[in-house]
Scaffold this motif. Structure first.
Motif, mmCIF file in Angstrom:
data_model
loop_
_atom_site.group_PDB
_atom_site.id
_atom_site.type_symbol
_atom_site.label_atom_id
_atom_site.label_comp_id
_atom_site.label_asym_id
_atom_site.label_seq_id
_atom_site.Cartn_x
_atom_site.Cartn_y
_atom_site.Cartn_z
ATOM 1 N N ASN A 74 7.144 -3.874 -3.023
ATOM 2 C CA ASN A 74 7.189 -2.423 -3.250
ATOM 3 C C ASN A 74 5.940 -1.935 -3.987
ATOM 4 O OD1 ASN A 74 8.146 -3.670 -5.668
ATOM 5 N ND2 ASN A 74 9.179 -1.780 -6.263
ATOM 6 N N ILE A 75 5.356 -2.752 -4.835
ATOM 7 C CA ILE A 75 4.117 -2.388 -5.539
ATOM 8 C C ILE A 75 2.949 -2.388 -4.556
ATOM 9 C CG2 ILE A 75 2.458 -3.128 -7.307
ATOM 10 C CD1 ILE A 75 4.917 -4.144 -8.906
ATOM 11 N N ILE A 76 2.894 -3.387 -3.693
ATOM 12 C CA ILE A 76 1.852 -3.464 -2.670
ATOM 13 C C ILE A 76 1.943 -2.231 -1.768
ATOM 14 C CG2 ILE A 76 0.969 -4.789 -0.709
ATOM 15 C CD1 ILE A 76 2.312 -7.290 -2.092
ATOM 16 N N ARG A 77 3.146 -1.915 -1.345
ATOM 17 C CA ARG A 77 3.375 -0.743 -0.477
ATOM 18 C C ARG A 77 2.905 0.542 -1.174
ATOM 19 N NH1 ARG A 77 6.824 0.566 3.842
ATOM 20 N NH2 ARG A 77 7.768 -1.508 3.779
ATOM 21 N N GLN A 78 3.278 0.706 -2.435
ATOM 22 C CA GLN A 78 2.892 1.914 -3.185
ATOM 23 C C GLN A 78 1.373 2.052 -3.266
ATOM 24 O OE1 GLN A 78 4.838 1.635 -7.004
ATOM 25 N NE2 GLN A 78 6.873 1.856 -6.113
ATOM 26 N N ASN A 79 0.686 0.951 -3.566
ATOM 27 C CA ASN A 79 -0.773 0.996 -3.673
ATOM 28 C C ASN A 79 -1.416 1.346 -2.339
ATOM 29 O OD1 ASN A 79 -0.787 0.364 -6.414
ATOM 30 N ND2 ASN A 79 -0.909 -1.831 -6.020
ATOM 31 N N LEU A 80 -0.966 0.702 -1.263
ATOM 32 C CA LEU A 80 -1.520 0.994 0.059
ATOM 33 C C LEU A 80 -1.200 2.432 0.471
ATOM 34 C CD1 LEU A 80 -0.745 -2.366 1.894
ATOM 35 C CD2 LEU A 80 -3.006 -1.506 1.201
ATOM 36 N N TYR A 81 -0.012 2.891 0.154
ATOM 37 C CA TYR A 81 0.383 4.270 0.455
ATOM 38 C C TYR A 81 -0.574 5.246 -0.226
ATOM 39 C CZ TYR A 81 3.483 8.270 1.236
ATOM 40 O OH TYR A 81 4.006 9.474 1.626
ATOM 41 N N LYS A 82 -0.854 5.016 -1.516
ATOM 42 C CA LYS A 82 -1.762 5.902 -2.258
ATOM 43 C C LYS A 82 -3.166 5.885 -1.656
ATOM 44 C CE LYS A 82 0.734 5.458 -6.615
ATOM 45 N NZ LYS A 82 0.745 4.807 -7.945
ATOM 46 N N ILE A 83 -3.631 4.697 -1.268
ATOM 47 C CA ILE A 83 -4.955 4.593 -0.635
ATOM 48 C C ILE A 83 -4.969 5.400 0.658
ATOM 49 C CG2 ILE A 83 -6.537 3.011 0.550
ATOM 50 C CD1 ILE A 83 -5.681 0.871 -1.571
ATOM 51 N N LEU A 84 -3.963 5.219 1.479
ATOM 52 C CA LEU A 84 -3.898 5.937 2.759
ATOM 53 C C LEU A 84 -3.779 7.442 2.549
ATOM 54 C CD1 LEU A 84 -1.688 3.363 4.642
ATOM 55 C CD2 LEU A 84 -4.028 4.018 5.275
ATOM 56 N N GLU A 85 -3.060 7.864 1.541
ATOM 57 C CA GLU A 85 -2.947 9.293 1.218
ATOM 58 C C GLU A 85 -4.313 9.887 0.889
ATOM 59 O OE1 GLU A 85 1.115 10.999 -0.818
ATOM 60 O OE2 GLU A 85 -0.202 9.785 -2.052
ATOM 61 N N ILE A 86 -5.057 9.194 0.052
ATOM 62 C CA ILE A 86 -6.393 9.656 -0.346
ATOM 63 C C ILE A 86 -7.305 9.744 0.874
ATOM 64 C CG2 ILE A 86 -8.474 8.994 -1.639
ATOM 65 C CD1 ILE A 86 -6.454 7.776 -3.757
ATOM 66 N N LEU A 87 -7.268 8.724 1.710
ATOM 67 C CA LEU A 87 -8.136 8.709 2.893
ATOM 68 C C LEU A 87 -7.756 9.819 3.865
ATOM 69 C CD1 LEU A 87 -8.320 4.847 3.384
ATOM 70 C CD2 LEU A 87 -10.084 6.351 2.413
ATOM 71 N N LYS A 88 -6.472 10.065 4.011
ATOM 72 C CA LYS A 88 -6.014 11.135 4.904
ATOM 73 C C LYS A 88 -6.496 12.494 4.398
ATOM 74 C CE LYS A 88 -1.941 12.998 7.166
ATOM 75 N NZ LYS A 88 -0.526 12.813 7.450
ATOM 76 N N LYS A 89 -6.395 12.728 3.096
ATOM 77 C CA LYS A 89 -6.847 13.997 2.519
ATOM 78 C C LYS A 89 -8.338 14.216 2.749
ATOM 79 C CE LYS A 89 -3.311 14.352 -1.035
ATOM 80 N NZ LYS A 89 -2.992 14.181 -2.460
ATOM 81 N N ARG A 90 -9.087 13.136 2.830
ATOM 82 C CA ARG A 90 -10.537 13.230 3.041
ATOM 83 C C ARG A 90 -10.918 13.147 4.523
ATOM 84 N NH1 ARG A 90 -14.114 11.591 -1.677
ATOM 85 N NH2 ARG A 90 -12.748 11.712 -3.464
ATOM 86 N N ASN A 91 -9.913 13.129 5.376
ATOM 87 C CA ASN A 91 -10.134 13.048 6.827
ATOM 88 C C ASN A 91 -10.970 11.836 7.244
ATOM 89 O OD1 ASN A 91 -8.642 15.381 7.559
ATOM 90 N ND2 ASN A 91 -10.335 16.630 6.783
ATOM 91 N N ILE A 92 -10.724 10.708 6.602
ATOM 92 C CA ILE A 92 -11.407 9.463 6.949
ATOM 93 C C ILE A 92 -10.507 8.682 7.897
ATOM 94 C CG2 ILE A 92 -12.268 7.257 6.059
ATOM 95 C CD1 ILE A 92 -13.037 8.794 3.477
ATOM 96 N N THR A 93 -11.062 8.292 9.020
ATOM 97 C CA THR A 93 -10.335 7.496 9.997
ATOM 98 C C THR A 93 -10.095 6.110 9.416
ATOM 99 O OG1 THR A 93 -11.345 8.725 11.799
ATOM 100 C CG2 THR A 93 -10.417 6.569 12.344
ATOM 101 N N VAL A 94 -8.898 5.574 9.639
ATOM 102 C CA VAL A 94 -8.529 4.279 9.053
ATOM 103 C C VAL A 94 -8.137 3.294 10.141
ATOM 104 C CG1 VAL A 94 -6.884 3.085 7.543
ATOM 105 C CG2 VAL A 94 -7.733 5.362 6.913
ATOM 106 N N LEU A 95 -8.634 2.079 9.989
ATOM 107 C CA LEU A 95 -8.134 0.927 10.727
ATOM 108 C C LEU A 95 -7.404 0.081 9.689
ATOM 109 C CD1 LEU A 95 -7.742 -1.213 12.870
ATOM 110 C CD2 LEU A 95 -10.139 -1.877 12.593
ATOM 111 N N LEU A 96 -6.086 0.044 9.791
ATOM 112 C CA LEU A 96 -5.272 -0.732 8.857
ATOM 113 C C LEU A 96 -5.085 -2.138 9.420
ATOM 114 C CD1 LEU A 96 -3.497 -0.918 6.308
ATOM 115 C CD2 LEU A 96 -1.600 -0.052 7.698
ATOM 116 N N SER A 97 -5.565 -3.115 8.665
ATOM 117 C CA SER A 97 -5.446 -4.518 9.065
ATOM 118 C C SER A 97 -4.309 -5.156 8.289
ATOM 119 C CB SER A 97 -6.740 -5.271 8.781
ATOM 120 O OG SER A 97 -7.791 -4.717 9.529
ATOM 121 N N GLY A 98 -3.292 -5.562 9.003
ATOM 122 C CA GLY A 98 -2.107 -6.116 8.377
ATOM 123 C C GLY A 98 -2.232 -7.583 8.019
ATOM 124 N N MET A 99 -1.299 -7.995 7.214
ATOM 125 C CA MET A 99 -1.166 -9.397 6.829
ATOM 126 C C MET A 99 0.273 -9.821 7.072
ATOM 127 S SD MET A 99 -4.129 -10.446 5.921
ATOM 128 C CE MET A 99 -3.613 -12.048 5.372
#
Length: 172
Positions: A74-99
């Motif tokens: 849940n901590i990992i998810r929260q951190n990644l969620y926050k990162i993705l939120e920031i990137l979305k607000k800045r209109n940065i395209t994301v390639l999410l690489s899973g593990m």
């Protein structure tokens, strides 16, 4: 991937940039990773990265070290969620690489961890590579002696995995 144990010419960022340029893409691939990095470390450095670089596409490959340390999913998810939120607000395209988690911390941990990346990719509607280390993990011929970090041949496989997704993003 920071390139642990490898000369810079064998870092993922170098290989990926060279391969994309050979294919005709005018790109600069910035290696903003740190060896042993966690999702919290990446989140803490994100503003610095975005202020100091003009980024169109960001490849997000964090979480493996969190998993190896047994950090709660849940901590990992929260951190990644926050990162993705920031990137979305800045209109940065994301390639999410899973593990994918090892079973070291039990079946429940693995189930919770393994859902993080597909769930977030769907939620944020980002391009998704299900497993960054596909074809490399647990292959002794493609990893350093520690069995956790890719050797130069392993980096080439990882680069190919990413290239297939990145080319689609670069062409749009």
């Amino acid at each position: 991937m920071a390139g642990y144990g490898l000369d810079e010419e064998f870092h993922l960022s170098t290989i990926l940039e060279n391969n994309l340029k050979i294919k005709g893409f005018d790109v600069d691939v910035i290696n903003a990773s740190v060896s042993g990095d966690t999702t919290s470390g990446g989140l803490n450095r994100l503003d610095w990265l975005l202020v100091n670089n003009d980024i169109d596409i960001l490849i997000l490959c964090l979480g493996a070290n969190d998993m190896l340390r047994g950090i709660k999913p849940n901590i990992i998810r929260q951190n990644l969620y926050k990162i993705l939120e920031i990137l979305k607000k800045r209109n940065i395209t994301v390639l999410l690489s899973g593990m994918i988690s090892q079973e070291t911390f039990g079946k429940l941990y693995k189930e919770e961890f393994d859902k993080i990346y597909p769930d977030l990719a769907k939620k944020f509607k980002v391009t998704f590579l299900p497993f960054l280390l596909d074809g490399v993990a647990l292959n002794t011929e493609l990893n350093l002696k520690d069995g956790k970090h890719p050797n130069p041949q392993g980096v080439k496989v990882i680069s190919k995995n990413l290239e297939n997704k990145l080319i689609n993003l670069l062409q749009n």
